[in-house]
Design a protein around this motif. Structure first.
Motif, PDB file in Angstrom:
ATOM      1  N   ASP A   1       0.932  -1.271  -0.027  1.00  0.00           N
ATOM      2  CA  ASP A   1      -0.046  -0.069  -0.039  1.00  0.00           C
ATOM      3  C   ASP A   1       0.861   1.356   0.023  1.00  0.00           C
ATOM      4  OD1 ASP A   1      -2.128   1.825   0.190  1.00  0.00           O
ATOM      5  OD2 ASP A   1      -2.210   1.568   2.364  1.00  0.00           O
TER       6      ASP A   1
ATOM      7  N   TYR B   1       2.533   2.293   3.303  1.00  0.00           N
ATOM      8  CA  TYR B   1       1.647   2.288   4.423  1.00  0.00           C
ATOM      9  C   TYR B   1       1.578   0.949   5.101  1.00  0.00           C
ATOM     10  CZ  TYR B   1       0.720   7.160   3.694  1.00  0.00           C
ATOM     11  OH  TYR B   1       0.769   8.633   3.636  1.00  0.00           O
TER      12      TYR B   1
ATOM     13  N   HIS C   1      -1.496   0.152  12.149  1.00  0.00           N
ATOM     14  CA  HIS C   1      -1.328  -1.308  11.328  1.00  0.00           C
ATOM     15  C   HIS C   1       0.328  -1.233  11.081  1.00  0.00           C
ATOM     16  CE1 HIS C   1      -3.125   1.328   8.328  1.00  0.00           C
ATOM     17  NE2 HIS C   1      -1.867   1.427   7.720  1.00  0.00           N
TER      18      HIS C   1
ATOM     19  N   PHE D   1     -10.488  -1.046   1.587  1.00  0.00           N
ATOM     20  CA  PHE D   1     -10.135  -1.282   0.235  1.00  0.00           C
ATOM     21  C   PHE D   1     -11.225  -2.220  -0.314  1.00  0.00           C
ATOM     22  CE2 PHE D   1      -5.433  -0.334   1.624  1.00  0.00           C
ATOM     23  CZ  PHE D   1      -5.742   1.166   1.425  1.00  0.00           C
TER      24      PHE D   1
ATOM     25  N   PHE E   1      -7.607  -2.292   6.693  1.00  0.00           N
ATOM     26  CA  PHE E   1      -6.986  -1.764   5.318  1.00  0.00           C
ATOM     27  C   PHE E   1      -6.788  -3.086   4.383  1.00  0.00           C
ATOM     28  CE2 PHE E   1      -6.849   2.113   7.616  1.00  0.00           C
ATOM     29  CZ  PHE E   1      -7.358   3.014   6.751  1.00  0.00           C
TER      30      PHE E   1
ATOM     31  N   GLN F   1      -1.819  -5.609   5.884  1.00  0.00           N
ATOM     32  CA  GLN F   1      -1.731  -4.466   6.927  1.00  0.00           C
ATOM     33  C   GLN F   1      -2.603  -4.974   8.157  1.00  0.00           C
ATOM     34  OE1 GLN F   1      -3.214  -1.670   3.928  1.00  0.00           O
ATOM     35  NE2 GLN F   1      -1.764  -0.299   4.402  1.00  0.00           N
TER      36      GLN F   1
ATOM     37  N   ARG G   1       3.316  13.291  10.489  1.00  0.00           N
ATOM     38  CA  ARG G   1       2.057  13.235  10.081  1.00  0.00           C
ATOM     39  C   ARG G   1       1.614  11.781  10.384  1.00  0.00           C
ATOM     40  NH1 ARG G   1      -0.894   9.483   6.626  1.00  0.00           N
ATOM     41  NH2 ARG G   1      -2.526  10.554   5.438  1.00  0.00           N
TER      42      ARG G   1
ATOM     43  N   ASP H   1      -0.915   8.644  10.400  1.00  0.00           N
ATOM     44  CA  ASP H   1      -1.635   8.173   9.603  1.00  0.00           C
ATOM     45  C   ASP H   1      -2.856   7.473  10.181  1.00  0.00           C
ATOM     46  OD1 ASP H   1      -2.320   7.051   6.700  1.00  0.00           O
ATOM     47  OD2 ASP H   1      -1.783   5.301   7.783  1.00  0.00           O
ATOM     48  N   VAL H   2      -4.010   7.668   9.606  1.00  0.00           N
ATOM     49  CA  VAL H   2      -5.272   7.184  10.299  1.00  0.00           C
ATOM     50  C   VAL H   2      -5.292   7.511  12.005  1.00  0.00           C
ATOM     51  CG1 VAL H   2      -6.882   5.127  10.164  1.00  0.00           C
ATOM     52  CG2 VAL H   2      -5.057   5.057   8.754  1.00  0.00           C
TER      53      VAL H   2
ATOM     54  N   GLU I   1      -3.909  12.822  10.577  1.00  0.00           N
ATOM     55  CA  GLU I   1      -4.908  12.424   9.525  1.00  0.00           C
ATOM     56  C   GLU I   1      -6.150  12.008  10.265  1.00  0.00           C
ATOM     57  OE1 GLU I   1      -5.792   9.698   5.578  1.00  0.00           O
ATOM     58  OE2 GLU I   1      -4.873   8.678   7.440  1.00  0.00           O
TER      59      GLU I   1
ATOM     60  N   HIS J   1      -1.995  12.309  -2.086  1.00  0.00           N
ATOM     61  CA  HIS J   1      -1.833  10.995  -2.669  1.00  0.00           C
ATOM     62  C   HIS J   1      -3.190  10.049  -2.911  1.00  0.00           C
ATOM     63  CE1 HIS J   1      -1.182  10.326   1.554  1.00  0.00           C
ATOM     64  NE2 HIS J   1      -1.316   8.928   1.092  1.00  0.00           N
ATOM     65  N   ASP J   2      -4.256  10.391  -2.121  1.00  0.00           N
ATOM     66  CA  ASP J   2      -5.236   9.583  -1.943  1.00  0.00           C
ATOM     67  C   ASP J   2      -6.692   9.902  -2.836  1.00  0.00           C
ATOM     68  OD1 ASP J   2      -4.034   7.683  -0.156  1.00  0.00           O
ATOM     69  OD2 ASP J   2      -4.808   9.158   1.514  1.00  0.00           O
TER      70      ASP J   2
ATOM     71  N   ARG K   1      -6.045   4.884  -6.650  1.00  0.00           N
ATOM     72  CA  ARG K   1      -5.247   6.234  -6.516  1.00  0.00           C
ATOM     73  C   ARG K   1      -4.013   6.278  -7.395  1.00  0.00           C
ATOM     74  NH1 ARG K   1      -5.074   4.830  -0.391  1.00  0.00           N
ATOM     75  NH2 ARG K   1      -4.675   2.887  -1.307  1.00  0.00           N
TER      76      ARG K   1
ATOM     77  N   ARG L   1      -0.489   9.396  -8.763  1.00  0.00           N
ATOM     78  CA  ARG L   1       0.771   9.235  -8.024  1.00  0.00           C
ATOM     79  C   ARG L   1       1.815   8.787  -9.103  1.00  0.00           C
ATOM     80  NH1 ARG L   1      -1.232   4.787  -3.592  1.00  0.00           N
ATOM     81  NH2 ARG L   1      -2.076   6.193  -2.256  1.00  0.00           N
TER      82      ARG L   1
END
Ligand code: NOJ
Length: 537
Positions: free
Chosen positions: A62, A65, A105, A149, A167, A171, A201, A203-204, A265, A325-326, A413, A417
């Protein structure tokens, strides 16, 4: 680096998707040394900081991630000493560095997960993840949660138990009720702070804590977010109260260093977001509202006014994001008819509905909005070149797990990218000396850095001028006052500048004042054309 407390409150932060920025060794994938070789571009652009998407050791299932080792750099991207050199070189140029931390994760290749799945049920090493027996005779997943996903959020292990992954199955979710997990992340944070990272930053940031009984969830309209409900809901895996203890723990670590920050985020309900921004929690949180706002003056006005009010009420700084990027890149979003489901449009079209010129004009006008607002502005790599979404990537190159997991119903996505074009010609337009991991369309050359650098009318020149003017004219006064210039027009005052954006279909009379900056490429007379912004002194 010169200390300037609370630099994040007003900074321009440039998001680097490392894999797609610049490749130094010809494997077609971006890397840290490639980024180092292009720092001049970022310095000339005038950004205050860069945020790097995850660069840790990872199978890249991912896009990184899925972290296999939080203290090692992914070999495709380089080494720890490359990373240290990058941090030092950024600091020499006055650029701060924000790393991405992924605590919800790990990768299934992480040594902890490998240990967990080779240990018997009940072993302490299994408690670092969320592993449970199935329902009924054990062949049904423990509950009805769906992965982001697509497909169930549980995968069965060979020994018959199930592990949770919000996810991709690669993960697995960590168990944040386990003290060892908490202690490990404290240590990882210190590891990177000690190497000079200026910020994280997260994540989640709303996902780590799960309801202890893992109950079924009533399907929400948007599994990604809690923002779509009228009132905050009690959700078994998003935005649970226990998250705040974790936030405080991390904040205390950051506060033991000088001038470090963390940005969340956190896709939570607007009423819950201020809780994340209390003085002992996050410094800031992404505000994704503009990503979901159509090109409409009234809608922009209300999103901006609300965000400014909310930030002022709690003494926080706002953040502004047009793309990342998403999501589908904004020149493409703005070129589609109002109401288009942009993610669905990637696959299903109709593709002739795209008005790329309108999208480009609006993206220019939007740059003069986000770069003139109070707070900090995040710029996603390629945005300064006006890159649109590459919506027509061949299906066999798609890499985002969304494509497979949605059984080829959601494209994913990858289109935002595609590697950066640096030169008009040459293999992968200067990104690499070989082909790039995602193919660039031929027309990318015309949008390359080389093609735009000396063109005063280019998007790149506009971003440079706007960032320079922002630092010069708008840095000191963070207040904003909305103005009413009639329907279809967004207008506000900041410091001594009036920003006027014609988002309607017809030209409007040019307001008085000296034009400091304009998104139009032609000279403006006594009218402000549609899809055009001006900064007036
Ligand atoms: C949010 C990241 O921005 C996205 O790219 C990633 O797939 C998920 N978190 C899972 O880590």
């Amino acid at each position: 680096m010169e200390s300037h407390t609370e630099w994040w409150r007003t900074g321009v932060v440039y998001q680097v998707y490392v894999r797609s920025f610049a490749d130094s060794n010809g494997d077609g994938q971006g890397d840290i040394n490639g980024l180092r070789s292009r720092l001049g571009h970022l310095e000339a652009l005038g950004v205050d900081a860069i945020w790097l998407n995850p660069w840790y050791k990872s199978p890249l299932a991912d896009g990184g991630y899925d972290v296999a080792d939080y203290r090692e750099i992914e070999p495709v991207y380089g080494t720890l000493s490359d990373a240290e050199a990058l941090i030092a070189e950024c600091h020499d140029r006055g650029i701060r560095v924000i790393a991405d931390l992924v605590p919800n994760h790990t990768s299934s290749q992480h040594v902890w997960f490998q240990e967990a799945i080779t240990s018997p049920p009940g072993a302490p090493s299994r408690d670092r993840y969320v592993i449970r027996p199935g329902r009924g005779d054990g062949s049904e997943p423990p509950n009805n949660w769906i992965a982001m996903f697509g497909g169930p959020a549980w995968t069965r292990l060979d020994d018959g138990e199930w592990y949770l992954h919000l996810f991709d199955p690669s993960q697995p979710d960590l168990n944040w009720d386990n003290e060892e997990v908490r202690a490990e992340f404290d240590d990882v944070i210190r590891f990177w702070m000690d190497r000079g990272i200026d910020g994280l930053r997260i994540d989640v940031a709303h996902g780590m804590v799960k309801h202890p009984e893992l109950p079924d969830v009533d399907p929400l309209p948007l599994p990604w977010s809690l923002q779509g409900t009228p009132e905050p809901v009690d959700h078994p895996f998003w935005g649970r109260a226990g998250i705040h203890d974790i936030n405080r723990r991390w904040r205390a670590i950051l506060d033991s260093y000088d001038d470090r920050m963390m940005v969340a985020e956190a896709w939570v309900h607007p009423q819950q977001l201020p809780l994340y921004l209390r003085a002992d929690e996050y410094h800031q949180s992404f505000n994704f509202d503009l990503i979901e706002t159509p090109w409409d003056a009234a809608e922009f006005r209300s999103v901006i006014a609300e965000a400014c009010e909310a930030a002022a009420a709690i003494g926080a700084s706002s953040t502004w994001v047009l793309s990342n990027h998403d999501v589908v890149r904004h020149p493409t979003r703005y070129g589609l008819p109002a109401g288009t489901d942009t993610r669905g449009w990637l696959l299903d079209g109709p593709h002739d509905a795209l008005d790329a010129d309108a999208g480009h004009r609006r993206a220019r006008a939007a740059a003069l909005i986000t770069l003139s607002l109070p707070g900090s502005t995040y710029v996603y790599q390629g945005e300064e070149l006006g890159l649109p979404e590459v919506w027509d990537l061949p299906l066999d190159v798609l890499d985002d797990p969304t494509w497979e997991k949605s059984q080829h119903t959601v494209k994913g996505r990858d289109g935002c990218r595609v590697p950066i074009p640096w030169t008009a010609d040459g293999p992968s337009h200067g990104f690499s000396h070989e082909a790039s991991w995602l193919p660039q369309p031929e027309w990318f050359g015309a949008l390359s850095v080389d093609a735009q650098r000396d063109d005063p009318d280019s998007m790149l020149s506009l971003y440079r001028q706007a960032i320079a003017a922002r630092n010069h004219l708008l840095a000191d006064d963070q207040a904003l006052a909305m103005l009413d210039f009639g329907p279809g027009v967004l207008a506000y005052e900041r410091a001594d500048i009036t920003v006027v954006v014609n988002m309607g279909a017809r030209a409007v009379p040019m307001p008085p004042g000296e034009v400091v900056l304009s998104s139009a490429t032609e000279m403006l007379g006594d009218e402000l054309p549609p899809d055009t912004s001006v900064w007036l002194a």
